[in-house]
Scaffold this active site. Structure first.
Site, PDB file in Angstrom:
ATOM      1  N   ASP A  48       0.824  -1.213   0.000  1.00 21.47           N
ATOM      2  CA  ASP A  48       0.000   0.000   0.000  1.00 21.47           C
ATOM      3  C   ASP A  48       0.859   1.264   0.000  1.00 21.47           C
ATOM      4  OD1 ASP A  48      -2.034  -1.942   0.478  1.00 21.47           O
ATOM      5  OD2 ASP A  48      -1.792  -1.684   2.637  1.00 21.47           O
ATOM      6  N   GLU A  81     -11.370  -0.596  -3.248  1.00 24.44           N
ATOM      7  CA  GLU A  81     -10.660   0.040  -2.141  1.00 24.44           C
ATOM      8  C   GLU A  81      -9.443   0.790  -2.673  1.00 24.44           C
ATOM      9  OE1 GLU A  81      -9.549  -3.244   0.369  1.00 24.44           O
ATOM     10  OE2 GLU A  81      -7.825  -3.792  -0.862  1.00 24.44           O
TER      11      GLU A  81
END
Length: 348
Positions: free
Chosen positions: A40, A216
């Site tokens: 991420d 997401e």
């Protein structure tokens, strides 16, 4: 819709001894993986001429920072821990997907966390540091970002458009069968939502619903009269991929129909290059000040034993981002391990 409000959290001091000011190797070639076992990833190119890097650590227990004058230098830059999970309470588990932003002269980190006794009760939180140097000073817990529903929420990112600040994030919408969709709202402060909270996308295509029904990890880039928002879809194994939303730069981003959604994924696993599950990206600009750079994580193998979230080998990677004649991004394919095309000569 509810307006956001945050309870103030406790202050957390950052130790300053031994902090890296970066690997300053202006001439070093960029190679992938850029940073191993960091998922991420988020890279902020700052006005001080440095790149600031943060990402999810596989232990899910802390927030880290690196910095360098070059993208290549992030690979070997010393890593500082600026915040650790609590031993109890609401910020004690699943420390996920931090992003660092500089807003009105102040540093902010957005991240997700969960209680120790309910590790899937994940919510979004904000840290603030008013020191000009985010490796110094005090990181203060500004509290939780309150959304319209008190449900699973994470992956906050922020950007400005036509003078207004926005937050985009992923959240479970009650009464739906999806894990998460992507939502957008204006902000009245760096930690407070205001006005309507609008769903931009929910998993509807087959490629968004493999393993888990997930949208997401939104990230925004503005070019060619468009605002482009990527998001990640499906489970975090080899099926993980990027989708794309686009909107004209002159529209109300919260208006119905403002965003168009690509019916196909724009960035996926590739057997030829040996990269799997590319996703949860961010964008930055190379040292030349012109070349757009895609920042993302991927694994180097397809088969995973057990829960993919327990496999630590999602590595941070970067590559050039191209542009199509219609003004939308051309992601290409995840490049193979090894040297990356030159991205610039470094900043002074």
């Amino acid at each position: 819709m509810l307006k956001g409000a945050l309870a103030l959290g406790a202050a957390a001091a950052v130790p300053t001894a031994g902090l890296a000011h970066a690997d300053e190797q202006a001439g070093r070639a960029v190679g992938n993986p850029l940073v191993r076992q960091r998922a991420d990833p988020h890279i902020h190119g700052h006005t001080d001429g440095r790149y600031y890097f943060t990402a999810t650590a596989p232990e899910y227990d802390r927030i880290i920072l690196r910095r360098s004058r070059t993208l290549a230098g992030l690979s070997a830059a010393e890593e500082a821990v600026v915040w650790r999970r609590h031993t109890g309470g609401d910020m004690a588990a699943h420390i996920w997907a931090p992003e660092i932003h500089h807003i009105n002269g102040v540093w902010y980190v957005y991240f997700a966390a969960a209680p120790a006794d309910d590790v899937w009760k994940i919510r979004m939180w904000v840290l603030e540091n008013r020191n000009a140097d985010p490796f110094r000073g005090t990181w203060t817990e500004r509290g939780r970002i309150v959304t319209a529903w008190d449900t699973f929420s994470l992956d906050a990112t922020t950007f400005t458009h036509r003078g207004a600040r926005y937050l985009a994030w992923a959240q479970h919408e009650p009464t739906t069968d999806s894990n998460t969709g992507v939502f957008l709202s204006r902000m009245s402060s760096p930690w407070t939502l205001t006005g309507p909270q609008v769903r931009l996308t929910t998993p509807e295509y087959d490629w968004e619903r493999i393993g888990f029904k997930v949208n997401e990890g939104p990230s925004v880039i503005r070019r060619n009269g468009r605002i482009c928002m990527t998001y990640s879809a499906s489970a975090t194994d080899a099926n993980y991929c990027l989708g794309l939303l686009t909107a004209a730069d002159n529209v109300d981003l919260l208006a119905p129909g403002a965003w168009a959604k690509s019916p196909a994924p724009v960035f996926t696993s590739n057997d030829t290059t040996g990269q799997y599950g590319p996703g949860h990206n961010s964008f930055t600009v190379a040292e030349d000040g012109r070349t757009d750079v895609l920042v993302y994580h991927a694994r180097q193998y397809k088969e995973i034993t057990g829960d993919p979230l327990h496999d630590p080998n999602r590595h941070t990677r970067i590559q050039r981002l191209g542009w199509k004649p219609d003004g939308t991004p051309d992601f290409g394919v995840p490049v193979a391990d090894g040297p990356v095309c030159p991205l610039g000569k470094g900043r002074a």
